[in-house]
Write a protein that holds these residues in place. Structure first.
Motif, PDB file in Angstrom:
ATOM      1  N   ARG A 151      59.889  69.689  43.054  1.00  0.00           N
ATOM      2  CA  ARG A 151      60.347  68.377  42.606  1.00  0.00           C
ATOM      3  C   ARG A 151      59.495  67.325  43.299  1.00  0.00           C
ATOM      4  NH1 ARG A 151      66.956  68.795  42.068  1.00  0.00           N
ATOM      5  NH2 ARG A 151      66.886  70.358  40.425  1.00  0.00           N
ATOM      6  N   HIS A 152      59.022  66.408  42.495  1.00  0.00           N
ATOM      7  CA  HIS A 152      58.152  65.336  42.978  1.00  0.00           C
ATOM      8  C   HIS A 152      58.971  64.064  43.180  1.00  0.00           C
ATOM      9  CE1 HIS A 152      55.612  61.783  42.089  1.00  0.00           C
ATOM     10  NE2 HIS A 152      54.820  62.364  42.966  1.00  0.00           N
ATOM     11  N   ILE A 153      58.725  63.373  44.286  1.00  0.00           N
ATOM     12  CA  ILE A 153      59.304  62.062  44.538  1.00  0.00           C
ATOM     13  C   ILE A 153      58.138  61.086  44.688  1.00  0.00           C
ATOM     14  CG2 ILE A 153      60.689  60.641  46.101  1.00  0.00           C
ATOM     15  CD1 ILE A 153      62.200  63.112  46.936  1.00  0.00           C
ATOM     16  N   PRO A 154      58.157  59.977  43.968  1.00  0.00           N
ATOM     17  CA  PRO A 154      57.066  59.002  44.101  1.00  0.00           C
ATOM     18  C   PRO A 154      56.901  58.543  45.555  1.00  0.00           C
ATOM     19  CG  PRO A 154      58.487  58.438  42.247  1.00  0.00           C
ATOM     20  CD  PRO A 154      59.165  59.538  42.989  1.00  0.00           C
ATOM     21  N   PRO A 155      55.674  58.352  46.014  1.00  0.00           N
ATOM     22  CA  PRO A 155      55.441  57.976  47.409  1.00  0.00           C
ATOM     23  C   PRO A 155      56.097  56.663  47.825  1.00  0.00           C
ATOM     24  CG  PRO A 155      53.357  58.171  46.213  1.00  0.00           C
ATOM     25  CD  PRO A 155      54.444  58.550  45.281  1.00  0.00           C
ATOM     26  N   VAL A 156      56.365  55.766  46.881  1.00  0.00           N
ATOM     27  CA  VAL A 156      57.056  54.533  47.263  1.00  0.00           C
ATOM     28  C   VAL A 156      58.500  54.811  47.657  1.00  0.00           C
ATOM     29  CG1 VAL A 156      55.573  53.061  45.831  1.00  0.00           C
ATOM     30  CG2 VAL A 156      57.716  53.907  44.896  1.00  0.00           C
ATOM     31  N   LYS A 157      59.055  55.894  47.164  1.00  0.00           N
ATOM     32  CA  LYS A 157      60.427  56.299  47.510  1.00  0.00           C
ATOM     33  C   LYS A 157      60.474  57.202  48.732  1.00  0.00           C
ATOM     34  CE  LYS A 157      62.580  54.361  44.056  1.00  0.00           C
ATOM     35  NZ  LYS A 157      63.486  53.256  44.267  1.00  0.00           N
ATOM     36  N   MET A 158      59.390  57.949  48.969  1.00  0.00           N
ATOM     37  CA  MET A 158      59.355  58.879  50.096  1.00  0.00           C
ATOM     38  C   MET A 158      57.942  58.961  50.659  1.00  0.00           C
ATOM     39  SD  MET A 158      60.528  62.903  50.419  1.00  0.00           S
ATOM     40  CE  MET A 158      58.998  63.624  49.848  1.00  0.00           C
ATOM     41  N   LYS A 172      51.576  85.915  51.166  1.00  0.00           N
ATOM     42  CA  LYS A 172      52.531  86.998  51.390  1.00  0.00           C
ATOM     43  C   LYS A 172      53.853  86.776  50.673  1.00  0.00           C
ATOM     44  CE  LYS A 172      50.771  88.501  55.851  1.00  0.00           C
ATOM     45  NZ  LYS A 172      51.091  88.742  57.256  1.00  0.00           N
ATOM     46  N   ARG A 173      54.321  85.536  50.644  1.00  0.00           N
ATOM     47  CA  ARG A 173      55.598  85.230  49.992  1.00  0.00           C
ATOM     48  C   ARG A 173      55.550  85.640  48.519  1.00  0.00           C
ATOM     49  NH1 ARG A 173      57.029  81.519  46.647  1.00  0.00           N
ATOM     50  NH2 ARG A 173      55.178  80.246  46.965  1.00  0.00           N
ATOM     51  N   ILE A 174      54.465  85.303  47.849  1.00  0.00           N
ATOM     52  CA  ILE A 174      54.325  85.627  46.429  1.00  0.00           C
ATOM     53  C   ILE A 174      54.205  87.131  46.243  1.00  0.00           C
ATOM     54  CG2 ILE A 174      52.847  85.337  44.392  1.00  0.00           C
ATOM     55  CD1 ILE A 174      52.179  82.518  45.515  1.00  0.00           C
ATOM     56  N   GLU A 175      53.428  87.782  47.091  1.00  0.00           N
ATOM     57  CA  GLU A 175      53.275  89.241  47.006  1.00  0.00           C
ATOM     58  C   GLU A 175      54.610  89.948  47.154  1.00  0.00           C
ATOM     59  OE1 GLU A 175      50.435  90.264  50.011  1.00  0.00           O
ATOM     60  OE2 GLU A 175      48.794  89.249  48.981  1.00  0.00           O
ATOM     61  N   LYS A 176      55.505  89.385  47.973  1.00  0.00           N
ATOM     62  CA  LYS A 176      56.824  89.977  48.188  1.00  0.00           C
ATOM     63  C   LYS A 176      57.844  89.537  47.146  1.00  0.00           C
ATOM     64  CE  LYS A 176      56.334  90.612  53.151  1.00  0.00           C
ATOM     65  NZ  LYS A 176      56.933  90.374  54.469  1.00  0.00           N
ATOM     66  N   GLY A 177      57.434  88.648  46.221  1.00  0.00           N
ATOM     67  CA  GLY A 177      58.325  88.194  45.163  1.00  0.00           C
ATOM     68  C   GLY A 177      59.387  87.214  45.644  1.00  0.00           C
ATOM     69  N   ILE A 178      59.117  86.509  46.721  1.00  0.00           N
ATOM     70  CA  ILE A 178      60.076  85.558  47.278  1.00  0.00           C
ATOM     71  C   ILE A 178      59.844  84.189  46.643  1.00  0.00           C
ATOM     72  CG2 ILE A 178      60.853  84.387  49.379  1.00  0.00           C
ATOM     73  CD1 ILE A 178      59.910  86.914  50.919  1.00  0.00           C
ATOM     74  N   ARG A 179      60.886  83.663  46.006  1.00  0.00           N
ATOM     75  CA  ARG A 179      60.807  82.349  45.366  1.00  0.00           C
ATOM     76  C   ARG A 179      61.011  81.262  46.415  1.00  0.00           C
ATOM     77  NH1 ARG A 179      60.147  82.645  40.253  1.00  0.00           N
ATOM     78  NH2 ARG A 179      60.707  80.481  39.902  1.00  0.00           N
ATOM     79  N   SER A 180      60.508  80.053  46.128  1.00  0.00           N
ATOM     80  CA  SER A 180      60.672  78.937  47.061  1.00  0.00           C
ATOM     81  C   SER A 180      60.961  77.652  46.305  1.00  0.00           C
ATOM     82  CB  SER A 180      59.420  78.757  47.924  1.00  0.00           C
ATOM     83  OG  SER A 180      58.349  78.285  47.145  1.00  0.00           O
ATOM     84  N   LYS A 181      61.434  76.667  47.052  1.00  0.00           N
ATOM     85  CA  LYS A 181      61.642  75.323  46.530  1.00  0.00           C
ATOM     86  C   LYS A 181      60.789  74.377  47.359  1.00  0.00           C
ATOM     87  CE  LYS A 181      66.339  75.703  44.775  1.00  0.00           C
ATOM     88  NZ  LYS A 181      67.705  75.136  44.890  1.00  0.00           N
ATOM     89  N   LEU A 182      60.232  73.361  46.695  1.00  0.00           N
ATOM     90  CA  LEU A 182      59.328  72.428  47.358  1.00  0.00           C
ATOM     91  C   LEU A 182      59.613  71.013  46.863  1.00  0.00           C
ATOM     92  CD1 LEU A 182      56.619  71.817  48.941  1.00  0.00           C
ATOM     93  CD2 LEU A 182      55.483  72.208  46.751  1.00  0.00           C
ATOM     94  N   ILE A 183      59.741  70.090  47.806  1.00  0.00           N
ATOM     95  CA  ILE A 183      59.835  68.669  47.496  1.00  0.00           C
ATOM     96  C   ILE A 183      58.565  68.036  48.044  1.00  0.00           C
ATOM     97  CG2 ILE A 183      61.121  66.535  47.842  1.00  0.00           C
ATOM     98  CD1 ILE A 183      63.561  68.349  48.529  1.00  0.00           C
ATOM     99  N   TYR A 184      57.889  67.242  47.222  1.00  0.00           N
ATOM    100  CA  TYR A 184      56.646  66.640  47.700  1.00  0.00           C
ATOM    101  C   TYR A 184      56.464  65.250  47.114  1.00  0.00           C
ATOM    102  CZ  TYR A 184      54.595  67.827  43.175  1.00  0.00           C
ATOM    103  OH  TYR A 184      54.315  67.913  41.834  1.00  0.00           O
TER     104      TYR A 184
END
Length: 93
Positions: free
Chosen positions: A34-41, A2-14
């Motif tokens: 944005r990716h953080i290496p698992p040893v850091k997070m 639904k978010r994409i269909e509504k054109g809503i942008r998002s931010k993701l840290i993983y």
């Protein structure tokens, strides 16, 4: 989604041992990641913040979660996200 269909942008840290695997699909997913290496997070869950809502999910073991609807708590988690977003920038290419 639904978010994409509504054109809503998002931010993701993983965090992923496979590296920044989501980067290639950011544009089509209307997402900036944005990716953080698992040893850091090391993190085995998911936290989603939107409006006055925080959703916290554990993705290891028995999957479970909680939804909190509280403006001040959502603002606190949003501030934490923004801090982590800046930190994650050092690992981006």
């Amino acid at each position: 989604q639904k978010r994409i269909e509504k054109g809503i942008r998002s931010k993701l840290i993983y965090s992923s041992s496979k590296g920044p695997v989501l980067k290639d699909s950011d544009e089509e997913s209307l997402r900036e990641s944005r990716h953080i290496p698992p040893v850091k997070m090391p993190f085995g869950g998911d936290i989603t913040v939107f409006e006055n809502t925080v959703m916290i999910t554990s993705l290891k073991g028995q999957i479970s979660g909680v939804v909190i609807e509280h403006q001040a708590i959502a603002e606190s988690f949003r501030g934490f996200f923004n801090f982590l977003w800046e930190f994650a920038g050092q690992f981006s290419n």
